[in-house]
Motif scaffolding. Structure first.
Motif, short mmCIF file in Angstrom:
data_model
loop_
_atom_site.label_atom_id
_atom_site.label_comp_id
_atom_site.label_asym_id
_atom_site.label_seq_id
_atom_site.Cartn_x
_atom_site.Cartn_y
_atom_site.Cartn_z
N ASN A 115 1.03 -1.20 -0.38
CA ASN A 115 -0.16 0.26 -0.24
C ASN A 115 1.00 1.26 0.24
O ASN A 115 0.44 1.82 0.95
CB ASN A 115 -1.06 -0.08 0.86
CG ASN A 115 -1.44 -1.54 1.01
OD1 ASN A 115 -1.62 -1.75 -0.01
ND2 ASN A 115 -2.28 -1.50 2.32
N HIS A 116 2.28 1.83 -0.52
CA HIS A 116 2.96 2.37 -0.28
C HIS A 116 2.98 3.03 -2.03
O HIS A 116 2.82 2.18 -2.56
CB HIS A 116 4.56 1.45 -0.05
CG HIS A 116 3.92 2.54 1.45
ND1 HIS A 116 3.03 1.70 1.95
CD2 HIS A 116 5.00 3.02 2.33
CE1 HIS A 116 3.33 2.14 3.65
NE2 HIS A 116 4.57 2.41 3.39
N LEU A 172 -0.61 5.20 1.03
CA LEU A 172 -1.94 4.81 0.11
C LEU A 172 -2.72 4.89 1.11
O LEU A 172 -4.12 5.57 1.39
CB LEU A 172 -1.61 4.21 -0.63
CG LEU A 172 -1.04 4.64 -2.00
CD1 LEU A 172 -0.56 3.17 -2.97
CD2 LEU A 172 -1.16 5.76 -2.51
N SER A 173 -3.15 3.67 1.51
CA SER A 173 -4.42 3.52 2.46
C SER A 173 -3.46 2.28 3.82
O SER A 173 -2.61 1.98 3.93
CB SER A 173 -4.99 2.60 1.90
OG SER A 173 -4.33 1.90 0.95
N SER A 178 -7.99 -0.32 8.25
CA SER A 178 -8.43 0.29 9.61
C SER A 178 -9.07 2.01 8.95
O SER A 178 -10.08 3.08 9.49
CB SER A 178 -8.03 1.29 10.61
OG SER A 178 -6.31 1.45 9.94
N GLY A 179 -8.69 2.18 7.57
CA GLY A 179 -8.75 3.56 7.02
C GLY A 179 -10.42 4.02 6.69
O GLY A 179 -10.97 2.58 6.82
N THR A 180 -10.76 4.76 6.15
CA THR A 180 -12.04 4.83 5.54
C THR A 180 -12.18 5.75 4.66
O THR A 180 -11.12 6.78 4.12
CB THR A 180 -13.06 5.76 6.65
OG1 THR A 180 -12.41 6.96 7.56
CG2 THR A 180 -13.09 4.85 8.29
N HIS A 181 -13.23 5.76 3.88
CA HIS A 181 -13.44 6.19 2.87
C HIS A 181 -12.70 6.12 1.64
O HIS A 181 -12.13 6.99 1.23
CB HIS A 181 -13.31 8.28 3.17
CG HIS A 181 -14.86 8.35 3.98
ND1 HIS A 181 -13.59 8.65 5.48
CD2 HIS A 181 -16.18 9.28 3.62
CE1 HIS A 181 -14.96 9.37 6.28
NE2 HIS A 181 -16.16 9.07 5.23
N GLY A 182 -12.34 4.89 1.99
CA GLY A 182 -11.66 4.24 0.58
C GLY A 182 -11.84 4.19 -0.64
O GLY A 182 -13.29 4.24 -1.21
N ASP A 218 -8.75 7.40 3.84
CA ASP A 218 -8.18 8.89 4.82
C ASP A 218 -7.42 8.27 5.54
O ASP A 218 -6.77 9.21 6.16
CB ASP A 218 -9.30 9.48 5.45
CG ASP A 218 -10.13 8.04 6.28
OD1 ASP A 218 -9.50 6.97 6.53
OD2 ASP A 218 -10.61 8.68 7.21
N SER A 219 -6.12 7.65 5.39
CA SER A 219 -5.29 7.18 6.07
C SER A 219 -3.89 7.90 5.67
O SER A 219 -2.24 7.31 5.78
CB SER A 219 -4.78 6.39 6.58
OG SER A 219 -4.55 4.99 5.20
N LEU A 220 -4.33 8.68 4.52
CA LEU A 220 -3.16 8.67 3.27
C LEU A 220 -2.17 9.53 3.96
O LEU A 220 -2.69 10.68 5.22
CB LEU A 220 -3.79 9.56 1.93
CG LEU A 220 -2.85 9.58 1.11
CD1 LEU A 220 -2.42 8.80 -0.08
CD2 LEU A 220 -4.26 10.77 0.28
N LYS A 221 -1.03 9.84 3.92
CA LYS A 221 0.18 10.44 4.52
C LYS A 221 1.37 10.35 3.34
O LYS A 221 1.84 9.20 2.79
CB LYS A 221 0.77 10.61 5.98
CG LYS A 221 0.55 9.30 6.06
CD LYS A 221 0.82 9.01 7.89
CE LYS A 221 0.20 7.43 7.98
NZ LYS A 221 -0.53 6.36 7.61
#
Length: 235
Positions: A115-116, A172-173, A178-182, A218-221
């Motif tokens: 997920n990177h 990315l996720s 646990s991320g939302t709004h994927g 929404d865990s995108l960073k």
């Protein structure tokens, strides 16, 4: 009568003796005879005509003094050579900020870590550039940029000489779900920060994504820009 003739004869003889004596003295002083005397008298005139005048003699002396000897190097040539040897090198061009117009950006999804995505920015300009802070990325129609991982901040600004690359990774996720709004996105824009780290400078980049897009939540960073790939993918 007889005595008168005798006197005349004695006078004539005396005169002849005087003339001969004079001629004899002239011949002795010259050493070459009477005829040589006339030639010797003409000699000074000839010598005078062939002697240089004071002005021409001075000119000849000056020319001889100023003319360099064969194979000699003149002072002006030495001076010119010295000037060429001491010419200062051209001043190096001042570094600039890395941005879209002087770099090329590539976005490549990674299998490890999962997920990177890896962002690679290569300096395509002729001057060294600085990659300040972190990439401001926008996926799809997002209205804001994702936050940066503060712990990934390097000790020094990433510096790219022409042809060199800098890196940043994008989480990315969430790997645990646990991320939302994927959702899946098909476009990406990358913007660059200036020295203060608070503003966008220059033009952005629009690297292509895989045809099927990438999944984000929404865990995108993102990480700060890194000098090496290994430092970028460690986050």
């Amino acid at each position: 009568m007889s005595s008168l003739r005798t006197s005349r004869t004695r006078l004539a003889g005396a005169a002849t003796t005087v003339v001969l004596a004079a001629l004899s003295l002239t011949a002795c002083s010259d050493g070459t005879g009477v005829h040589a005397e006339s030639v010797a008298a003409a000699t000074p005139t000839t010598a005078h005509a062939s002697s240089p005048t004071p002005s021409s003699a001075a000119g000849s002396a000056t020319s001889a003094a100023s003319a360099p000897a064969a194979g000699a190097t003149t002072g002006s040539r030495k001076s010119t050579g010295g000037t060429a040897a001491s010419k200062p090198p051209a001043q190096a061009a001042k570094p600039v900020t890395c941005e879209g117009s002087n770099t090329k950006t590539v976005a490549a999804p990674l299998t490890r870590p999962v997920n990177h995505m890896l962002l690679t920015v290569t300096n395509t300009g002729s001057r060294t550039c600085y990659l300040y802070a972190y990439p401001a990325v926008r996926f799809g129609e997002a209205q804001s940029v994702p936050p940066v991982i503060e712990d990934s901040k390097p000790q020094a600004v990433v510096t790219l000489a022409p042809g060199e690359s800098g890196y940043a990774s994008v989480n990315l996720s969430a790997t645990d779900g646990s991320g939302t709004h994927g959702h899946t996105v098909n476009s990406l824009y990358v913007y660059f920060h200036g020295r203060s780290g608070n503003e966008s400078v220059g033009t952005g980049a629009h690297p292509p994504l895989p045809a099927k897009g990438v999944y984000v939540d929404d865990s995108l960073k993102v990480t700060y820009w890194q000098q090496s790939m290994d430092d970028a993918v460690n986050w």
